[in-house]
Design a protein around this motif. Structure first.
Motif, mmCIF file in Angstrom:
data_model
loop_
_atom_site.group_PDB
_atom_site.id
_atom_site.type_symbol
_atom_site.label_atom_id
_atom_site.label_comp_id
_atom_site.label_asym_id
_atom_site.label_seq_id
_atom_site.Cartn_x
_atom_site.Cartn_y
_atom_site.Cartn_z
ATOM 1 N N MET A 140 -1.378 4.862 6.288
ATOM 2 C CA MET A 140 -2.258 4.516 5.639
ATOM 3 C C MET A 140 -2.799 2.937 5.079
ATOM 4 N N ILE A 141 -3.550 3.039 5.009
ATOM 5 C CA ILE A 141 -3.881 1.361 4.783
ATOM 6 C C ILE A 141 -4.761 1.203 3.201
ATOM 7 N N PRO A 142 -4.194 1.023 1.781
ATOM 8 C CA PRO A 142 -4.553 1.334 1.132
ATOM 9 C C PRO A 142 -6.111 0.204 1.135
ATOM 10 N N VAL A 143 -7.139 0.908 1.049
ATOM 11 C CA VAL A 143 -8.797 -0.111 0.800
ATOM 12 C C VAL A 143 -9.220 -0.160 -0.704
ATOM 13 N N PRO A 144 -9.556 -1.804 -1.867
ATOM 14 C CA PRO A 144 -9.551 -2.017 -2.239
ATOM 15 C C PRO A 144 -10.358 -1.715 -3.317
ATOM 16 N N LYS A 145 -10.049 -1.340 -3.798
ATOM 17 C CA LYS A 145 -12.426 -1.166 -4.589
ATOM 18 C C LYS A 145 -13.505 -1.911 -4.443
ATOM 19 N N LYS A 146 -12.221 -3.490 -5.384
ATOM 20 C CA LYS A 146 -13.495 -4.164 -5.581
ATOM 21 C C LYS A 146 -13.136 -5.542 -4.076
#
Length: 85
Positions: free
Chosen positions: A1-7
């Motif tokens: 899975m590719i992490p999605v940045p919060k900002k």
């Protein structure tokens, strides 16, 4: 899975549009039409009245056609000339 940045990642300031100093595309046409329309109030009123009369004629012709075509088809069916589907 590719992490999605919060900002969201900012990429700097936005640049202005590239064609900022060009005239709009339809401006030449509007200047041409402005030259065709008379600046005199009486001539502009006459042009407006002519347009209204033309619109009235178009509406009357449409009404006549909407009444005449069904009556013609019904008459042809009654006379036996037209084929019944």
């Amino acid at each position: 899975m590719i992490p999605v940045p919060k900002k969201p990642i900012s990429k700097g300031t936005a640049s202005p549009p590239a064609n900022d100093n060009k005239t709009p595309a339809g401006q030449e046409i509007s200047e041409f039409l402005r030259a065709l329309i008379p600046q005199d109030d009486a001539a502009a009123d006459a042009l407006c009245r002519r347009g209204e009369r033309t619109a009235n004629v178009v509406v009357v012709v449409m009404c006549v056609c909407l009444l005449a075509v069904p009556l013609l088809v019904a008459g042809l069916f009654y006379a036996g000339i037209a084929a019944v589907p």
